[in-house]
Design a protein around this motif. Sequence first.
Motif, PDB file in Angstrom:
ATOM      1  N   LEU A 137       0.843  -1.189   0.044  1.00 38.65           N
ATOM      2  CA  LEU A 137      -0.063   0.185   0.125  1.00 38.65           C
ATOM      3  C   LEU A 137       0.880   1.288  -0.119  1.00 38.65           C
ATOM      4  N   ILE A 138       1.866   1.293   0.815  1.00 40.48           N
ATOM      5  CA  ILE A 138       2.655   2.335   0.776  1.00 40.48           C
ATOM      6  C   ILE A 138       3.454   2.567  -0.554  1.00 40.48           C
ATOM      7  N   THR A 139       3.782   1.445  -0.810  1.00 42.17           N
ATOM      8  CA  THR A 139       4.783   1.531  -1.978  1.00 42.17           C
ATOM      9  C   THR A 139       4.153   2.172  -3.344  1.00 42.17           C
ATOM     10  N   VAL A 140       2.791   1.630  -3.449  1.00 40.97           N
ATOM     11  CA  VAL A 140       2.056   2.269  -4.587  1.00 40.97           C
ATOM     12  C   VAL A 140       1.500   3.386  -4.373  1.00 40.97           C
ATOM     13  N   MET A 141       1.305   4.061  -3.198  1.00 40.65           N
ATOM     14  CA  MET A 141       0.840   5.355  -2.902  1.00 40.65           C
ATOM     15  C   MET A 141       2.225   6.259  -3.292  1.00 40.65           C
ATOM     16  N   SER A 142       3.255   5.641  -2.899  1.00 46.68           N
ATOM     17  CA  SER A 142       4.334   6.601  -3.298  1.00 46.68           C
ATOM     18  C   SER A 142       4.633   6.734  -4.729  1.00 46.68           C
ATOM     19  N   PHE A 143       4.495   5.547  -5.416  1.00 52.84           N
ATOM     20  CA  PHE A 143       4.614   5.570  -6.841  1.00 52.84           C
ATOM     21  C   PHE A 143       3.592   6.390  -7.552  1.00 52.84           C
ATOM     22  N   TYR A 175      -9.695  10.439   0.418  1.00 52.01           N
ATOM     23  CA  TYR A 175      -8.616  11.365   0.090  1.00 52.01           C
ATOM     24  C   TYR A 175      -8.195  11.018  -1.551  1.00 52.01           C
ATOM     25  N   ASN A 176      -8.106  11.936  -2.249  1.00 54.10           N
ATOM     26  CA  ASN A 176      -7.607  11.760  -3.614  1.00 54.10           C
ATOM     27  C   ASN A 176      -6.226  12.329  -3.965  1.00 54.10           C
ATOM     28  N   PHE A 177      -5.210  11.504  -4.039  1.00 56.16           N
ATOM     29  CA  PHE A 177      -3.864  11.696  -4.058  1.00 56.16           C
ATOM     30  C   PHE A 177      -3.562  12.485  -5.459  1.00 56.16           C
ATOM     31  N   SER A 178      -4.498  11.992  -6.406  1.00 52.92           N
ATOM     32  CA  SER A 178      -4.393  12.404  -7.888  1.00 52.92           C
ATOM     33  C   SER A 178      -5.606  11.979  -8.480  1.00 52.92           C
ATOM     34  N   ASP A 179      -5.754  12.371  -9.664  1.00 53.74           N
ATOM     35  CA  ASP A 179      -6.932  11.896 -10.361  1.00 53.74           C
ATOM     36  C   ASP A 179      -7.005  10.366 -10.601  1.00 53.74           C
ATOM     37  N   ASP A 180      -6.030   9.739 -10.353  1.00 55.23           N
ATOM     38  CA  ASP A 180      -5.908   8.248 -10.563  1.00 55.23           C
ATOM     39  C   ASP A 180      -5.603   7.399  -9.186  1.00 55.23           C
ATOM     40  N   GLN A 181      -5.598   8.071  -7.917  1.00 56.00           N
ATOM     41  CA  GLN A 181      -5.346   7.523  -6.978  1.00 56.00           C
ATOM     42  C   GLN A 181      -6.088   8.108  -5.690  1.00 56.00           C
ATOM     43  N   ARG A 182      -6.743   6.856  -4.952  1.00 51.67           N
ATOM     44  CA  ARG A 182      -7.475   7.177  -3.952  1.00 51.67           C
ATOM     45  C   ARG A 182      -7.642   6.269  -2.749  1.00 51.67           C
ATOM     46  N   LEU A 183      -7.537   7.128  -1.401  1.00 54.51           N
ATOM     47  CA  LEU A 183      -7.774   6.280  -0.289  1.00 54.51           C
ATOM     48  C   LEU A 183      -8.891   6.599   0.390  1.00 54.51           C
ATOM     49  N   GLN A 184      -9.545   5.359   1.008  1.00 53.01           N
ATOM     50  CA  GLN A 184     -10.749   5.674   1.617  1.00 53.01           C
ATOM     51  C   GLN A 184     -10.723   5.111   2.910  1.00 53.01           C
ATOM     52  N   ALA A 185     -11.359   5.420   4.069  1.00 52.80           N
ATOM     53  CA  ALA A 185     -11.337   4.622   5.228  1.00 52.80           C
ATOM     54  C   ALA A 185     -12.825   5.001   5.852  1.00 52.80           C
ATOM     55  N   HIS A 186     -13.480   3.733   6.361  1.00 53.89           N
ATOM     56  CA  HIS A 186     -14.774   3.765   6.675  1.00 53.89           C
ATOM     57  C   HIS A 186     -15.111   3.190   7.889  1.00 53.89           C
ATOM     58  N   ASN A 229     -22.639  -5.062  20.591  1.00 55.52           N
ATOM     59  CA  ASN A 229     -21.833  -3.998  20.296  1.00 55.52           C
ATOM     60  C   ASN A 229     -21.042  -4.551  18.888  1.00 55.52           C
ATOM     61  N   SER A 230     -21.021  -3.860  17.805  1.00 55.19           N
ATOM     62  CA  SER A 230     -20.033  -3.983  16.754  1.00 55.19           C
ATOM     63  C   SER A 230     -19.296  -2.917  16.415  1.00 55.19           C
ATOM     64  N   SER A 231     -17.996  -3.148  15.959  1.00 54.67           N
ATOM     65  CA  SER A 231     -17.182  -1.968  15.448  1.00 54.67           C
ATOM     66  C   SER A 231     -16.486  -2.736  14.214  1.00 54.67           C
ATOM     67  N   ILE A 232     -16.569  -1.945  12.980  1.00 52.51           N
ATOM     68  CA  ILE A 232     -16.079  -2.388  11.670  1.00 52.51           C
ATOM     69  C   ILE A 232     -15.237  -1.140  11.049  1.00 52.51           C
ATOM     70  N   LEU A 233     -13.966  -1.375  10.910  1.00 51.45           N
ATOM     71  CA  LEU A 233     -13.044  -0.593  10.048  1.00 51.45           C
ATOM     72  C   LEU A 233     -12.733  -1.170   8.617  1.00 51.45           C
ATOM     73  N   SER A 234     -12.738  -0.284   7.774  1.00 47.92           N
ATOM     74  CA  SER A 234     -11.988  -0.752   6.575  1.00 47.92           C
ATOM     75  C   SER A 234     -11.406   0.315   5.965  1.00 47.92           C
ATOM     76  N   LEU A 235     -10.284   0.131   5.206  1.00 51.35           N
ATOM     77  CA  LEU A 235      -9.451   0.863   4.359  1.00 51.35           C
ATOM     78  C   LEU A 235      -9.364   0.299   2.880  1.00 51.35           C
ATOM     79  N   ASP A 236      -9.570   1.022   1.965  1.00 46.60           N
ATOM     80  CA  ASP A 236      -9.777   0.774   0.686  1.00 46.60           C
ATOM     81  C   ASP A 236      -8.940   1.890  -0.262  1.00 46.60           C
ATOM     82  N   TYR A 237      -7.916   1.390  -1.237  1.00 46.37           N
ATOM     83  CA  TYR A 237      -7.197   2.055  -1.848  1.00 46.37           C
ATOM     84  C   TYR A 237      -7.049   1.607  -3.247  1.00 46.37           C
ATOM     85  N   LYS A 238      -7.097   2.307  -4.144  1.00 50.35           N
ATOM     86  CA  LYS A 238      -7.035   2.321  -5.688  1.00 50.35           C
ATOM     87  C   LYS A 238      -6.079   3.084  -6.541  1.00 50.35           C
ATOM     88  N   LEU A 239      -5.236   2.525  -7.301  1.00 50.38           N
ATOM     89  CA  LEU A 239      -4.150   3.060  -8.125  1.00 50.38           C
ATOM     90  C   LEU A 239      -4.629   2.686  -9.600  1.00 50.38           C
TER      91      LEU A 239
END
Length: 700
Positions: A12-18, A232-243, A265-275
């Motif tokens: 995730l970190i690598t493709v975000m930097s790229f 959060y949109n790093f660029s036109d082609d790159q997005r990170l989302q937390a829910h 009681n339930s707690s749900i955390l999700s992270l989605d990333y696309k390049l």
Amino acid sequence: MKTFYSVLLCALITVMSFGQEKNETKKDTTKQKITKLDEVIVTGNSKNDPVLTVVANKYDEKIVQPKNVADLFNNINGFSVIKRGNYAIDPSFRAAQYEQLNIQYDGGTKAMHACPNRMDPITTHIIPEEISKIEIIKGPYTVRYGATFGGIVNLVTQKPDYEDYGLHGKVSAGYESNGNSLVNLAQLQYIKEKYDIVANAGYRDFGNYEDGDGIEIPSSFRSTDYGVKIGYNFSDDQRLQAHWRQSFGRDVLHAALPMDTEYDNSSILSLDYKLDHIGNVVKYLTAKAYYSYVDHLMTNDNRPSFMMMEASSAVDATTIGGKLELNWIPAEKLNVFSGLDAMHIARDGGRTRLVKIMNGNPLQMPMTFNDKVWQDSYITDIGVFTEAKYSISPKSIFTAGIRYDNVTSDIQDPEADFAEMYDLEKRTEHNVSGTVSIKNRVSDNFTLEVAYGRGIRSANMIERFINHFTVGQDPYEYIGNPNLKAEVNNQFEIGFKGRIPLKNGFDSFSYETSFYYSFFENYIVGVIDPSISRKFNPTLDPTSVKVFQNIDESYKTGFEAMAQVDFLKDYYFKTEFAYVYAKNKDLNESIPLTPPFTTKLSLGFQKEKFWGNIQYNLVSKQDEISRSFGETETAGYQTLDVRFGVKPIENITLGVAVINAFDEAYNNHLNFSFTNQADFGRTPITEPGRNISAFLQYKF
């Protein structure tokens, strides 16, 4: 598992930097294109979509009544619901249910239940009004979304409106007469070029409903939910989302279960990333990681058994998962999706019993016992997959996919009697599944789809590790079997859909149908074992228990069909049919929880400012039953529902509905039976009688 998530984080970190280096270009002042995350399975793209899919949508646009989970599925052809009250509701599709269906949120997020009686299935951990659509893949016809046995159900939550920057939102309130039930929801969204935030909160207070005979059914509950989605949109082609979302259920009454829920009681955390738009061959990379935790307490404080024994059970479930997928096009007509995913489920907790009466005799000093419910168990599934789509012609797509799952299971704190039954040690299974299909758009008005899928499901934690607990529709104690083989579903299906233009006031005739046949290997059922005696309340009938076993010969077949005539521009008449026949040849009876033949007839209209429909539901008698599962024959019934919605002014929607307008007294065949209730025998719970509802929504 730690290694997998370390790799996921590094990738995730690598493709975000790229992506940041690649896209450091000057932006203009126009609104940017938003990279769409893979939260949906069906995109409307015939070259990418799976075969044999159904999309039930417009929940957020055509609301006419308050929603609970059952309402989301009752009007989807081929679906039924399994009810234990008004809260613990599981969807069933073509006689497949529970882990036989791959149920998820937003393309992969999961939250597994903590209660062995499924008081808290995945569908209870989300606000129904938050669901914008439900996507269904009718069988094991894709390998991209985890191990799949009987089909995929993807609950898609509402997304920000990226076309409208600034602050917007909606508030809604609903009321149901049967139970004096209230629902409320508030949602805000703030959209900017670089980021977007969506927050919602809801409150639901449902009372006991009355059935068609005026009998009050203990089914009340309260729940409070909230969620925050940040992108959060790093660029036109790159997005990170937390829910992040949490749900809090309180004072839940379960008419057909031996205990009630004090809290869930339930707690749900999700992270989605696309390049996206990486290169000519490699098109995009997506990554998902999620975590969920469910904390559940159930007691029998308000049940008849409390006079003899006080019982409370505190259990919890942790689900951790993730996915990496790469889309690449090695040739002009070949589109390939490759990746790996993982899911880890861990459960623990126990039950405390204060026994006041033993063998019919009051105890001067009540005795305390502690029972291990989940015995500190876990199941980990790590899968790798590749799915390829080849364009035979501009109108024909051939799909082939293969998947390997490495499934590890272990029990770390077994009860003594369970350890005596089995040679307990960590177990690893190797499952290979796959699919092939062809989608052929013969013409603009006719599409033919043919598919074969081999779906594999390893035994769930109840089937492996439950120890003398009543978890079925019958009063038997069940014992798990850690040596179960994985179930295999070999499913064949052919489907076609089309549209025929008409004249003389009739606009068009549309139709859709699917025919399927499945033969199963190693199907898992609970089988009576007379050599093992009941552990708790040993003098009660039945005195023997059931042990989960594999059976050799079983199958199911059936169809769904739909036909609709559109006339006078805004009006329509639609009819739907669903039938499934399932056979356990080893026991010469039906497979449990097989729904009866169902017909729906609808007459309605859709205009810009108002819409409505009348739906007549005909459900046949079900006499193909599983007596070993405790099923009884169910009479047929007919109900009538009326719904109407209007937009009296801009941004306001008002809906009214009358559900079961004839006040029919009936029970669905899949309903569980009253259990440990003072005024009810062990008969299937009845459904609500006439229910008048109203719903108001304001958008700004």
